[in-house]
Design a protein around this motif. Sequence first.
Motif, PDB file in Angstrom:
ATOM      1  N   LEU A 177       0.822  -1.209   0.000  1.00 48.86           N
ATOM      2  CA  LEU A 177       0.000   0.000   0.000  1.00 48.86           C
ATOM      3  C   LEU A 177       0.860   1.264   0.000  1.00 48.86           C
ATOM      4  O   LEU A 177       0.540   2.246  -0.683  1.00 48.86           O
ATOM      5  N   ASP A 178       1.961   1.234   0.743  1.00 47.56           N
ATOM      6  CA  ASP A 178       2.896   2.370   0.728  1.00 47.56           C
ATOM      7  C   ASP A 178       3.386   2.622  -0.694  1.00 47.56           C
ATOM      8  O   ASP A 178       3.440   3.757  -1.166  1.00 47.56           O
ATOM      9  N   ARG A 179       3.736   1.543  -1.358  1.00 46.72           N
ATOM     10  CA  ARG A 179       4.291   1.685  -2.704  1.00 46.72           C
ATOM     11  C   ARG A 179       3.227   2.151  -3.694  1.00 46.72           C
ATOM     12  O   ARG A 179       3.494   3.008  -4.547  1.00 46.72           O
ATOM     13  N   ILE A 180       2.034   1.599  -3.598  1.00 46.51           N
ATOM     14  CA  ILE A 180       0.944   2.062  -4.468  1.00 46.51           C
ATOM     15  C   ILE A 180       0.750   3.562  -4.249  1.00 46.51           C
ATOM     16  O   ILE A 180       0.644   4.344  -5.198  1.00 46.51           O
ATOM     17  N   SER A 181       0.730   3.955  -2.986  1.00 45.19           N
ATOM     18  CA  SER A 181       0.437   5.356  -2.655  1.00 45.19           C
ATOM     19  C   SER A 181       1.507   6.275  -3.236  1.00 45.19           C
ATOM     20  O   SER A 181       1.204   7.344  -3.785  1.00 45.19           O
ATOM     21  N   THR A 182       2.762   5.862  -3.135  1.00 45.30           N
ATOM     22  CA  THR A 182       3.866   6.672  -3.662  1.00 45.30           C
ATOM     23  C   THR A 182       3.755   6.836  -5.174  1.00 45.30           C
ATOM     24  O   THR A 182       4.161   7.857  -5.729  1.00 45.30           O
ATOM     25  N   GLN A 183       3.188   5.828  -5.823  1.00 49.11           N
ATOM     26  CA  GLN A 183       3.108   5.852  -7.304  1.00 49.11           C
ATOM     27  C   GLN A 183       1.791   6.462  -7.795  1.00 49.11           C
ATOM     28  O   GLN A 183       1.482   6.374  -8.982  1.00 49.11           O
ATOM     29  N   SER A 184       1.007   7.033  -6.882  1.00 47.19           N
ATOM     30  CA  SER A 184      -0.343   7.480  -7.245  1.00 47.19           C
ATOM     31  C   SER A 184      -0.452   8.995  -7.286  1.00 47.19           C
ATOM     32  O   SER A 184      -0.457   9.652  -6.235  1.00 47.19           O
ATOM     33  N   ALA A 185      -0.549   9.531  -8.487  1.00 50.02           N
ATOM     34  CA  ALA A 185      -0.799  10.969  -8.627  1.00 50.02           C
ATOM     35  C   ALA A 185      -2.182  11.285  -8.058  1.00 50.02           C
ATOM     36  O   ALA A 185      -3.045  10.398  -7.986  1.00 50.02           O
ATOM     37  N   PRO A 186      -2.405  12.547  -7.638  1.00 47.96           N
ATOM     38  CA  PRO A 186      -3.729  12.923  -7.154  1.00 47.96           C
ATOM     39  C   PRO A 186      -4.802  12.538  -8.173  1.00 47.96           C
ATOM     40  O   PRO A 186      -4.578  12.651  -9.383  1.00 47.96           O
ATOM     41  N   GLY A 187      -5.944  12.084  -7.656  1.00 50.20           N
ATOM     42  CA  GLY A 187      -7.022  11.666  -8.554  1.00 50.20           C
ATOM     43  C   GLY A 187      -6.939  10.195  -8.933  1.00 50.20           C
ATOM     44  O   GLY A 187      -7.847   9.669  -9.576  1.00 50.20           O
ATOM     45  N   SER A 188      -5.846   9.531  -8.536  1.00 50.42           N
ATOM     46  CA  SER A 188      -5.756   8.090  -8.785  1.00 50.42           C
ATOM     47  C   SER A 188      -6.860   7.372  -8.017  1.00 50.42           C
ATOM     48  O   SER A 188      -7.417   7.904  -7.050  1.00 50.42           O
ATOM     49  N   ARG A 189      -7.156   6.176  -8.447  1.00 48.14           N
ATOM     50  CA  ARG A 189      -8.202   5.387  -7.776  1.00 48.14           C
ATOM     51  C   ARG A 189      -7.676   4.009  -7.468  1.00 48.14           C
ATOM     52  O   ARG A 189      -6.648   3.581  -8.018  1.00 48.14           O
ATOM     53  N   MET A 190      -8.421   3.314  -6.632  1.00 48.95           N
ATOM     54  CA  MET A 190      -7.957   1.991  -6.220  1.00 48.95           C
ATOM     55  C   MET A 190      -9.170   1.127  -5.867  1.00 48.95           C
ATOM     56  O   MET A 190     -10.127   1.609  -5.264  1.00 48.95           O
ATOM     57  N   GLY A 191      -9.103  -0.112  -6.265  1.00 47.05           N
ATOM     58  CA  GLY A 191     -10.121  -1.094  -5.865  1.00 47.05           C
ATOM     59  C   GLY A 191      -9.420  -2.273  -5.220  1.00 47.05           C
ATOM     60  O   GLY A 191      -8.500  -2.843  -5.814  1.00 47.05           O
TER      61      GLY A 191
END
Length: 272
Positions: A177-191
């Motif tokens: 989750l840390d890594r996903i978050s670091t790679q996620s520009a604002p407005g990114s989504r997740m399921g």
Amino acid sequence: MWATAVGVARVRALETERENALFRDRLAQAFAAAGGLWPSSPPPVDEAARRRRTAVSFSIVIRTKFLDDLLRQASASGIRQVVLLGAGMDSRAFRMDWPEDTRLFEVDTAAPLDFKASVLRQERAVARCERITVAVDLREDWPAALAAAGHDPAAPTVWIAEGLLIYLPADAVELLLDRISTQSAPGSRMGLTLGSRGVIERFGTDASPGSAASMWVSEMPDDPVGWLTGHGWEAQSHTLRERAAAYGRPISSPPEREEGPGGLISAVRRRT
Ligand SMILES: C[S@@+](CC[C@H](N)C(=O)[O-])C[C@H]1O[C@@H](n2cnc3c(N)ncnc32)[C@H](O)[C@@H]1O
């Protein structure tokens, strides 16, 4: 380990045959057949195993529909990068409509991706977006592998981790989750799909060796929305019961215990 992905395909193939299917996955049958699970699969060993299989199959159908909808919404919001973590036999690149310029990355280890490629070749399957496979173990430096494959962390991404986190120990889930978050520009989504509280005790402890449930190791935190808020996401959690009813597949039996937050998670990256 990835045999579970073929079991998921078998469930999607069965759903595809239903008249009122919640999705149609035309490749699922080919994956299941290549894996020896179609037209029939080994029968459950006893009544308890049969009930478990029915329940797990039901949850796979509902979560697939939930995440299909989430992906459509992400596309509608303008997102053009899709990352399927632990993609297995997910055939969304082939079966969903994607806006032009969509790039879809499938991340999994080499063995399932090779198996998948051979079935796709045999079926002459044609992706409906730009599809890029990334063979890497999620315990390794997968963000680097993803970047090398062309993922742009500066543009928003929709991430899917479906039927994956339940197999990872808690510290690996945190790291992911840390890594996903670091790679996620604002407005990114997740399921995400998370194992609901108590599911391992109810399903996993007496599961037959080698079965999917015997490999489950992690359940969702008590407060999944709060957990994701702490990682910078605005999240909503949904129960299987609530989604199933919304999709016209209500669960008729009353809950056996008080139901906590659900394990079907949708989230949007906060704009900072
Ligand atoms: C139960 S399957 C679900 C597949 C797919 N998301 C779906 O719902 O159809 C779990 C998948 O996660 C993958 N997986 C599990 N641990 C992994 C790891 N450490 N690195 C990469 N992939 C992993 C497995 O190979 C398998 O394909």
